[in-house]
Design an enzyme around this catalytic site. Structure first.
Site, PDB file in Angstrom:
ATOM      1  N   GLU A 110      -1.301 -11.048  -5.469  1.00  0.00           N
ATOM      2  CA  GLU A 110      -0.524  -9.666  -5.858  1.00  0.00           C
ATOM      3  C   GLU A 110      -0.866  -8.793  -4.909  1.00  0.00           C
ATOM      4  O   GLU A 110      -1.967  -8.036  -4.911  1.00  0.00           O
ATOM      5  CB  GLU A 110      -1.084  -9.476  -7.232  1.00  0.00           C
ATOM      6  CG  GLU A 110      -0.684 -10.256  -8.352  1.00  0.00           C
ATOM      7  CD  GLU A 110       0.683 -10.835  -8.558  1.00  0.00           C
ATOM      8  OE1 GLU A 110       1.609 -10.061  -7.920  1.00  0.00           O
ATOM      9  OE2 GLU A 110       0.887 -11.703  -9.262  1.00  0.00           O
TER      10      GLU A 110
ATOM     11  N   CYS B  81      -0.430  -0.496  -7.193  1.00  0.00           N
ATOM     12  CA  CYS B  81       0.227  -1.345  -6.208  1.00  0.00           C
ATOM     13  C   CYS B  81       1.807  -1.307  -6.476  1.00  0.00           C
ATOM     14  O   CYS B  81       2.449  -1.543  -5.541  1.00  0.00           O
ATOM     15  CB  CYS B  81      -0.117  -2.729  -6.428  1.00  0.00           C
ATOM     16  SG  CYS B  81      -0.025  -3.313  -8.284  1.00  0.00           S
TER      17      CYS B  81
END
Length: 483
Positions: free
Chosen positions: A223, A257
Site C-alpha cells: 500500500e 496516503c
C-alpha cells in the site's frame, strides 16, 4: 527475555527468525483453525482495543506532539472495531468451500475450492496511522486463520509501546509477535520468509521491500500512495468541492496516503477555488499553533522536507498562499499551516513526489479530456476524486483512468468501507485487504478434485484412438464447433 526486548536489541535477524520459527511451528501444529478459533482471536483483539483505546489515543497524540483525540478515534480506533465486526459477521460464508463446474473429461468427479490459511503474515506499519495500518491487516489475517508478526514504526514509539503491551496481554507469542526498532530491524524483518508480507509506505521503500521479499518468493501486499488527484468539473459548485476537499486534506494535516495530492480546477475558477478552500480550512482551524484539532508534522525531518518543497516551488515560479487565520507563530512547534500552491510546473518537487503534508498544488485545465490525459500521463495513484453531479461523466472517469480507489463528490472515505477492497495499482501498490478481498488475500484458494469409485480415465486411457476416446473427442469437438 520478552519479545519486545529481543526485537529492540537484535541486529542480525537471528532472533527475528527464531520468533518467526516459533510462530510457524505453532501454526503447523494447528494449521486449520475453526471459525470459533478465528472469532476468538478477533474478539480478543476487540477487547484489547476497548481496554487500551484511551492509552492508544494519548500515545498517538504524544508521538505527533499534537493530534486531536477525536481524529484518532474516527480514523484509527473505530475503523478497526468496524472491521472486526464485519469480518466476524461474514466468516461462515467466506470459509465455506465453493463448488465448481466439472469438465466432461472429469465425468464422475467433484470439484471445489478450499480456502486455507497461508501461515504467518508479516505486517510493516507506517507512522501516519500507527494503529489502523497495523491492526487492520491483522484483522484480515486473523479472519483467514493466520498468525502474525508486526513491525511497529520507530517514528511512533509511544504508540508502539502501548500496542506491544496490548497485544502481549491478549495474545501469546505463538500467535502474535511485536517487533520494535529502527531501520536496521525493519530491513531484517522484510527479509524473513513470511507466508505473506504487508507493507504500507512510500513507493521508493516499497521497491526495496519487494526486492527483499523476492529472495524468499514471499507474496506481498503493498500500500504505497502516490499523487492522488482531485478533478472538479466545470459544472460542479466550486465552493462545495472546496469544502469537501478541505475536510479531507485537513485530516492529520495531510499526512494520509489517500489525501488529495493536487487539485485540477477549470481555469476560469482557479481563484474562486483557492478562496473557497482557504475559507473552509480557516473555518475548521481558526487557530493553528495552539489548536489541538490541528495535527503536527510527525518529525522535524518531515517538516523540513515540506518546507524545502515549498521553497523549491517558490524558486521555480509558484505562487504560495499560506492559510494562517490568526497569524500564529510556529516557533518551537512542528506544526505547519496549510499552503495552497498555484502556477505550478512539472519540474517542482511538489508535482513529482507524494506530498504527505499540508501543501496543496492547484492545476488549471480547460477541457475534461485534458484533465484525464494529465492524470493518465502520470503514475497510477492510490485514489482519485471526481466532483460532478452527472453520473455519465462519473462513469467516464471510472472507465478512462486507473487508480486504487475512487470517490465521486467525496474524498478519502472509501477506505472506511469494510465491504470494499482497499489497495493500489502499479506504483501505488498491489494486493488488497479489507472485506472479502482481504480474506482471500490472506488465504490460499486450493483447487480440489475428488474422484469416486467410477474412473472415467480407465475408458479413454492409452493406447489412444480407442473407441471411447474417439467418441469423447468427437463429442467435444461437436460441442465446441461454434464459438
Amino acid at each position: 527475555m520478552n519479545a519486545k526486548d529481543v526485537m529492540e536489541t537484535d541486529n542480525t535477524g537471528t532472533t527475528l527468525r527464531a520468533s518467526l520459527d516459533k510462530i510457524r511451528a505453532a501454526y503447523t501444529r494447528s494449521p486449520a483453525p475453526t471459525r470459533e478459533e478465528r472469532k476468538d482471536r478477533l474478539n480478543r483483539l476487540h477487547k484489547g482495543i476497548i481496554e487500551y483505546k484511551d492509552r492508544l489515543v494519548a500515545a498517538v497524540d504524544k508521538d505527533f506532539d499534537g493530534r486531536a483525540p477525536a481524529e484518532t478515534m474516527m480514523a484509527e480506533i473505530l475503523p478497526v472495531l468496524e472491521g472486526i465486526h464485519y469480518n466476524k459477521k461474514n466468516l461462515r460464508k467466506w470459509m465455506r468451500q465453493s463448488r465448481r463446474d466439472v469438465p466432461l473429461a472429469l465425468m464422475g468427479a467433484k470439484t471445489k475450492v478450499h480456502y486455507q490459511p497461508l501461515g504467518v503474515v508479516g505486517i510493516v506499519v507506517p507512522w501516519n496511522f500507527p494503529i489502523f495500518l497495523g491492526l487492520s491487516p491483522m484483522v484480515g489475517a486473523f479472519a483467514a486463520g493466520n498468525r502474525a508478526m508486526i513491525k511497529t514504526s520507530e517514528f511512533a514509539p509511544e504508540t508502539a509501546n502501548v500496542l506491544t503491551e496490548m497485544l502481549g496481554k491478549y495474545f501469546s507469542d505463538e500467535e502474535v509477535a511485536v517487533v520494535n526498532g529502527g531501520v536496521e530491524v525493519a530491513t531484517e524483518f522484510t527479509k524473513l520468509p513470511f507466508d505473506h508480507l504487508v507493507f504500507t509506505g512510500s513507493t521508493q521503500v516499497g521497491k526495496i521491500v519487494m526486492r527483499a521479499a523476492a529472495e524468499n518468493l514471499t507474496p506481498v501486499t503493498l500500500e504505497l500512495g502516490g499523487k492522488s488527484p482531485a478533478i472538479i468539473h466545470d459544472s460542479f459548485p466550486v465552493e462545495e468541492a472546496a469544502k469537501r476537499i478541505a475536510f479531507g486534506k485537513g485530516l492529520n494535516a495531510g499526512q494520509v496516503c489517500v489525501s488529495p495530492d493536487y487539485i485540477m480546477v477549470p481555469r476560469s475558477k482557479m481563484n474562486a477555488f483557492v478562496e473557497a478552500f482557504s475559507k473552509a480550512i480557516a473555518k475548521h482551524y481558526p487557530t493553528l499553533a495552539s489548536n489541538s484539532d490541528y495535527t503536527s508534522i510527525i518529525t522535524e525531518r518531515q517538516r523540513d522536507r515540506l518546507v524545502d518543497n515549498i521553497r523549491d516551488a517558490e524558486e521555480k515560479g509558484a505562487t504560495i498562499k499560506v492559510i494562517n487565520p490568526s497569524n500564529d507563530s510556529f516557533e518551537g512547534t512542528r506544526k505547519l499551516p496549510m499552503h495552497v500552491i498555484t502556477d505550478v510546473s512539472d519540474d517542482m518537487r511538489v508535482m513529482q513526489e507524494e506530498i504527505f503534508g499540508p501543501l496543496l498544488p492547484v492545476v488549471p485545465y480547460d477541457k475534461l479530456e485534458e484533465a484525464i490525459d494529465y492524470v493518465n500521463d502520470r503514475d497510477r495513484p492510490l485514489a482519485l476524486y471526481y466532483f460532478d453531479w452527472d453520473t455519465a461523466r462519473g462513469e467516464k472517469i471510472l472507465n478512462e483512468t486507473h487508480s486504487g480507489g475512487v470517490c465521486i463528490n467525496e474524498v478519502m472515505t472509501h477506505t472506511m468501507v469494510d465491504d470494499m477492497p482497499f489497495g493500489g495499482v502499479g506504483p501505488s501498490g498491489m494486493g488488497h485487504y479489507h472485506g472479502k478481498e482481504g480474506f482471500l488475500n490472506f488465504s490460499k484458494a486450493k483447487a480440489v478434485v475428488r474422484k469416486g469409485r467410477f474412473d472415467g480415465n480407465a475408458w479413454v486411457a492409452a493406447p489412444w484412438n480407442n473407441m471411447f476416446f474417439n467418441i469423447m473427442v468427437k463429442f467435444q469437438l461437436w460441442r465446441f464447433k461454434k464459438p
